[in-house]
Design an enzyme around this catalytic site. Structure first.
Site, PDB file in Angstrom:
ATOM      1  N   ARG A 128      42.210  -9.843  40.918  1.00 33.53           N
ATOM      2  CA  ARG A 128      41.993  -9.308  41.709  1.00 33.53           C
ATOM      3  C   ARG A 128      42.979  -8.743  42.814  1.00 33.53           C
ATOM      4  O   ARG A 128      43.764  -9.785  43.172  1.00 33.53           O
ATOM      5  CB  ARG A 128      40.750 -10.215  42.554  1.00 33.53           C
ATOM      6  CG  ARG A 128      40.377  -9.466  44.088  1.00 33.53           C
ATOM      7  CD  ARG A 128      39.079 -10.300  44.291  1.00 33.53           C
ATOM      8  NE  ARG A 128      39.456 -11.556  44.758  1.00 33.53           N
ATOM      9  CZ  ARG A 128      38.359 -12.254  45.052  1.00 33.53           C
ATOM     10  NH1 ARG A 128      37.043 -11.688  45.106  1.00 33.53           N
ATOM     11  NH2 ARG A 128      38.531 -13.614  45.410  1.00 33.53           N
ATOM     12  N   LYS A 174      30.147 -10.009  43.816  1.00 35.30           N
ATOM     13  CA  LYS A 174      29.449  -9.709  44.912  1.00 35.30           C
ATOM     14  C   LYS A 174      29.957  -8.728  45.890  1.00 35.30           C
ATOM     15  O   LYS A 174      29.094  -7.779  46.264  1.00 35.30           O
ATOM     16  CB  LYS A 174      29.168 -11.190  45.769  1.00 35.30           C
ATOM     17  CG  LYS A 174      28.642 -12.094  44.907  1.00 35.30           C
ATOM     18  CD  LYS A 174      28.226 -13.429  45.819  1.00 35.30           C
ATOM     19  CE  LYS A 174      29.540 -14.024  46.182  1.00 35.30           C
ATOM     20  NZ  LYS A 174      30.722 -14.542  45.271  1.00 35.30           N
ATOM     21  N   ARG A 229      44.612 -12.399  47.488  1.00 37.10           N
ATOM     22  CA  ARG A 229      43.995 -13.362  48.578  1.00 37.10           C
ATOM     23  C   ARG A 229      44.656 -14.691  48.243  1.00 37.10           C
ATOM     24  O   ARG A 229      44.696 -15.273  47.321  1.00 37.10           O
ATOM     25  CB  ARG A 229      42.479 -13.444  48.419  1.00 37.10           C
ATOM     26  CG  ARG A 229      41.756 -12.463  49.307  1.00 37.10           C
ATOM     27  CD  ARG A 229      40.190 -12.614  48.752  1.00 37.10           C
ATOM     28  NE  ARG A 229      39.591 -13.766  48.803  1.00 37.10           N
ATOM     29  CZ  ARG A 229      38.390 -14.027  48.508  1.00 37.10           C
ATOM     30  NH1 ARG A 229      37.750 -12.924  48.451  1.00 37.10           N
ATOM     31  NH2 ARG A 229      37.874 -15.268  48.613  1.00 37.10           N
ATOM     32  N   ARG A 239      24.943 -19.635  52.003  1.00 38.18           N
ATOM     33  CA  ARG A 239      25.835 -20.582  50.835  1.00 38.18           C
ATOM     34  C   ARG A 239      25.445 -22.220  50.951  1.00 38.18           C
ATOM     35  O   ARG A 239      25.733 -22.890  50.128  1.00 38.18           O
ATOM     36  CB  ARG A 239      27.220 -20.483  51.198  1.00 38.18           C
ATOM     37  CG  ARG A 239      28.041 -19.714  50.055  1.00 38.18           C
ATOM     38  CD  ARG A 239      29.424 -19.829  50.656  1.00 38.18           C
ATOM     39  NE  ARG A 239      30.403 -19.615  49.938  1.00 38.18           N
ATOM     40  CZ  ARG A 239      31.032 -18.543  49.739  1.00 38.18           C
ATOM     41  NH1 ARG A 239      30.451 -17.462  50.375  1.00 38.18           N
ATOM     42  NH2 ARG A 239      32.056 -18.201  48.876  1.00 38.18           N
ATOM     43  N   ARG A 258      36.768 -23.802  44.508  1.00 40.79           N
ATOM     44  CA  ARG A 258      35.555 -22.862  44.830  1.00 40.79           C
ATOM     45  C   ARG A 258      34.262 -22.831  44.097  1.00 40.79           C
ATOM     46  O   ARG A 258      33.223 -23.040  44.282  1.00 40.79           O
ATOM     47  CB  ARG A 258      36.063 -21.652  45.396  1.00 40.79           C
ATOM     48  CG  ARG A 258      36.920 -21.433  46.430  1.00 40.79           C
ATOM     49  CD  ARG A 258      37.362 -20.041  47.077  1.00 40.79           C
ATOM     50  NE  ARG A 258      36.880 -18.634  46.467  1.00 40.79           N
ATOM     51  CZ  ARG A 258      37.668 -17.946  46.078  1.00 40.79           C
ATOM     52  NH1 ARG A 258      38.921 -18.397  45.744  1.00 40.79           N
ATOM     53  NH2 ARG A 258      37.526 -16.849  45.419  1.00 40.79           N
TER      54      ARG A 258
END
Ligand code: AP5
Ligand code: MG
Length: 236
Positions: free
Chosen positions: A134, A20, A167, A95, A178
């Site tokens: 990431r 996203k 992160r 969300r 998550r």
């Protein structure tokens, strides 16, 4: 694509790691409307050491959603800023159904509405592979991947030269949590928006460029005069 003549509100829906943020940054450039990411707003609040940041961190570190009330207030405030008057690309918000209803009400107060909800889909295996590699810029938030989208120089942001970091909510345990939270609390939005005739499904398994091209096609189609908000849902 030409800059939109009337406000354009695009929602990017999809699981953690589906892309996203990566896609929203590209759409921001292509469409000339701001990328508004609730996760980025929380990370900025954490960096600033605000009370909101401290509260958000306690949820984010566990992979849980930050309570609706504070999340809605934060995003509403961001959407009220001048650069969002021509529209926004919403990433990671809404969300929950409550957030979706609040967004709809906030836009309706100004005679505005969501144009299209782009639901990016990928397998759990793909999500985990993307999250594992990431790297994010500490300064500007740009996102890279060690294999799929590496920076020119390891550890350094191509855009601003900032330091890249992983992160803290990207530990394997929090990633899994998550995804569970997404399935339980966010996935119901798929049907919610499908029923409103706003949902377009996007295959998120392709390369960054392929997914971007599919998103642009869907946005172009959503602007076609044949399909206005309130029309009957299109058959899928
Ligand atoms: P948030 O920051 O929104 O995280 P998320 O939803 O878990 O999504 P991610 O940012 O992890 O994934 P992404 O889809 O943006 O993927 P990306 O583009 O980075 O939220 C974090 C936390 O904040 C939440 O857990 C919650 O606590 C809180 N929060 C935020 N919003 C909230 C809300 N509305 N309500 C309540 N709480 C909220 O891509 C991932 C990787 O894949 C990158 O390395 C990228 O380079 C790579 N990649 C992307 N696309 C491709 C591709 N097509 N091919 C190969 N690699 C790709
Ligand atoms: Mg993101």
């Amino acid at each position: 694509m030409d800059a939109p003549s009337r406000p354009t509100y695009i929602v990017l829906l999809g699981a953690p790691g589906v892309g996203k943020g990566t896609q929203a940054a590209l759409l921001e450039k292509a469409l000339g409307i701001p990328h508004v990411a609730s996760g980025d707003l929380f990370r900025e609040a954490i960096k600033q050491g605000t009370e909101l940041g401290r509260l958000a961190k306690s949820y984010m570190d566990r992979g849980e959603l930050v309570p609706d009330e504070v999340t809605i207030a934060m995003v509403r405030q961001r959407l009220a800023e001048p650069d969002c008057q021509r529209g926004a690309i919403l990433d990671g918000f809404p969300r929950t159904i409550e957030q979706a209803e609040a967004l709809e009400a906030a836009l309706a107060e100004e005679g505005k509405a969501i144009n299209v909800v782009l639901y990016i889909k990928a397998s759990e295996e793909t999500l985990l592979a993307r999250l594992a590699g990431r790297w994010t810029c500490r300064r500007c938030g740009a996102v890279y991947h060690s294999l799929f989208d590496p920076p020119k120089e390891a550890g350094k942001c191509d855009r601003c030269g900032g330091e890249l970091y992983q992160r803290p909510d990207d530990t394997p345990e929090t990633q899994r949590r998550r995804i569970q939270v997404y399935l339980a609390q966010t996935a119901p939005l798929i049907d919610y928006y499908r029923r409103k005739g706003l949902l377009v499904e996007i295959d998120g398994e392709g390369s960054i460029e392929e997914v971007q091209a599919e998103l642009m096609r869907a946005i172009e189609a959503s602007r076609s005069p044949r399909r206005q908000i309130g029309d009957e849902p299109e058959a899928n």
